[in-house]
Design an enzyme around this catalytic site. Structure first.
Site, PDB file in Angstrom:
ATOM      1  CB  CYS B 149      -0.678   0.498   1.552  1.00  0.00           C
ATOM      2  SG  CYS B 149      -2.083   1.800   1.399  1.00  0.00           S
ATOM      3  CB  CYS B 152      -0.523   2.812   3.949  1.00  0.00           C
ATOM      4  SG  CYS B 152      -1.854   1.861   3.461  1.00  0.00           S
ATOM      5  CG  ASP B 153       3.316   1.018   4.007  1.00  0.00           C
ATOM      6  OD1 ASP B 153       2.868   1.491   5.676  1.00  0.00           O
ATOM      7  OD2 ASP B 153       3.419  -0.467   3.670  1.00  0.00           O
TER       8      ASP B 153
END
Lengths: 324, 324
Positions: B149, B152-153
């Site tokens: 992701c 997300c990261d």
């Protein structure tokens, strides 16, 4: 403000309010602030305009249903979320936006300070305005016993007798809070039983300070210089030091109606599932939209803000050929 | 587990798993857990079935885009949200549900332990199954350089070197996002050219940070404690700080397909804006639905869980004549 450790180095540098913005967010509640987090993370030059740091939830001393916090005050939660938006470079501007005009491909926002702001895209997240009873003397006694915000004013009613009008979650929260201060809390509601979350109703029903006046409306406000009581339409009279009116709220369409933004019969902004309005580059998020089956909760407003910012980001990439 | 102060007295007493439940939630990710908070607060007898405490987000060591936390691990966030659900009486059962049958007005859930559970209503929140490369060490390095992701990261790879595996729109979006942060982005794709939207491909092809490795598959992950690089099946090696695997994910339909729950072509559960499926008393929430414009983020899954539980509560009041 709740201190949050910043493990990730300094925030992205925020834009200046007088440069052409990629994104203007109007409203500093949970929807606007979350849009600010996402828009900032997408590296869009973003400013968020708000007169208060936080929206409707500032009225809630104890938020219990926002996932991640068993209990947190609305004030603390909103400080955290706005701080998070600022961390990603979103500029929070203490300004009421009074008008929006479209000029070619740019929207011009008129601030109450006299300043103007230019932006490529807009997210409207201005929430709702509280409804009034519509009784004579209501405006006159407002701030003199009549209140629309238990969090703001409840503290002044220590050991006093107060009433709460309404049966919603907001009314229940107000009654619960007021019972901490007041010696007596009358709930006045037109239906048979409060329609708030059952959990809250059980708390209120177990509270010896709380007395319910169901199937009743306020017919008259008593008092001249300050509120002294109310007369109900079932003939009963209550002596009160304070009356908290929690009968709902509605969107204010003044700001965006001139742009042709489509609303439903009740004035809620029509959005698709990407939080797009009918006007390209104008999105809406939070309590004032028709989204999310009309369900008005913090986490839903936050999600709508995230979705609106994501739609705007995709639009910027694809249609505005933004190379970020 | 993060300790949370409980200011509101003891939790509501949870149901027993062998009594007739008002609500069974299948899945312990953010959508299921938030549904658990709301369902519990609505005083529905609720059990949440999950094999792990937390869903897809457990893979993320640092969640930064969930409003309220500048940074929190997926593990801590999910513990907090599940604890909050339990606080309102939702029973968390460590059990994989392998089948659902309808018998008259009751759904029978078959657990992998051999036990059965009866419930009036069901929320499916089983999320997606990420397609993995299927390489040795892939699970071990997940969260340690290997990510599924970019949203997300990606932010953690400022000035680092990353790879993206895949050729889809999702892979392109990930590469575009990563190029904002990283100093170098290698796209690794098994075909001749990315199959994403052409416009996105032009952006990537014009981006000096992006380098394409076509006609190549990742053959080996290098590194022990954290990812250090990859070996490709054309013999090339790349030194990498991060590898984003974007080869798709898909809902698992085995559980609910036999009930006739409608899905789209790709297997996503069709829901209306109240998170209702076509089958009365079955709702869906989170990544496996067609809701929220398909936008898959924590806060969106949480909102869908809240909405699903609210729809179920209204159904219980109105159709099941539940007096709570």
């Amino acid at each position: 403000m709740a201190e949050q450790e910043n493990k990730k180095g300094p925030a992205i540098h925020p834009p200046k309010a007088d440069e052409l913005l990629d994104m203007a967010i109007i409203g500093g509640g949970i929807a606007g602030a979350t849009a600010g987090i996402y828009s900032g993370r997408y590296l869009l030059k973003t400013a968020l305009f708000t007169k208060t740091k936080g929206g409707a939830i500032l009225d809630s001393p104890d938020v219990e249903n926002y996932p991640g916090f068993i209990t947190i005050s609305g004030y603390d939660l909103m400080n955290r979320v706005l701080e998070q938006a600022q961390h990603y470079g979103t500029l929070v501007v203490n300004e009421i936006i009074e008008g929006i005009e479209k000029q070619d491909d740019v929207f011009i926002l008129k601030g109450s300070s006299g300043k103007s702001y230019k932006t490529k895209q807009v997210i409207i997240a201005t929430g709702l305005i509280r409804r009034k009873l519509g009784l004579p003397k209501e405006d006159k006694l407002s701030g003199k016993g009549v209140s629309y915000c238990a969090t703001c004013d409840g503290f002044f009613y220590k050991d006093k007798v107060v009433g709460v009008v309404g049966g919603s979650d907001a009314a229940a929260l107000s009654a619960m809070l007021l019972s901490k201060y007041a010696s007596k809390v009358y709930v006045i509601y037109r239906r048979e039983r409060m329609r708030c979350e059952p959990y809250w109703l059980t708390i209120l029903e177990d509270d010896p300070k709380v007395e319910f006046n169901y199937n009743a409306n306020v017919a008259e406000l008593k008092g001249e210089e300050k509120l002294e009581g109310v007369k109900l339409d079932n003939g009963n009279e209550l002596k009160l030091d304070g009356l908290f009116i929690e009968i709902g709220s509605e969107p204010s369409t003044d700001l965006f109606a001139p742009l042709g933004v489509e609303v439903d019969k009740r004035g809620y902004v029509k959005v698709d599932d990407g939080m797009k309005t009918n006007i390209p580059r104008i999105y809406a998020a939070g309590d004032l939209t028709t989204g999310s089956a009309g369900f008005k909760q913090l986490v839903v407003g936050a999600a709508e803000g995230a979705i609106a910012a994501t739609s705007a980001y995709h639009y910027a990439k694809k249609e505005l050929k933004d190379t970020r």
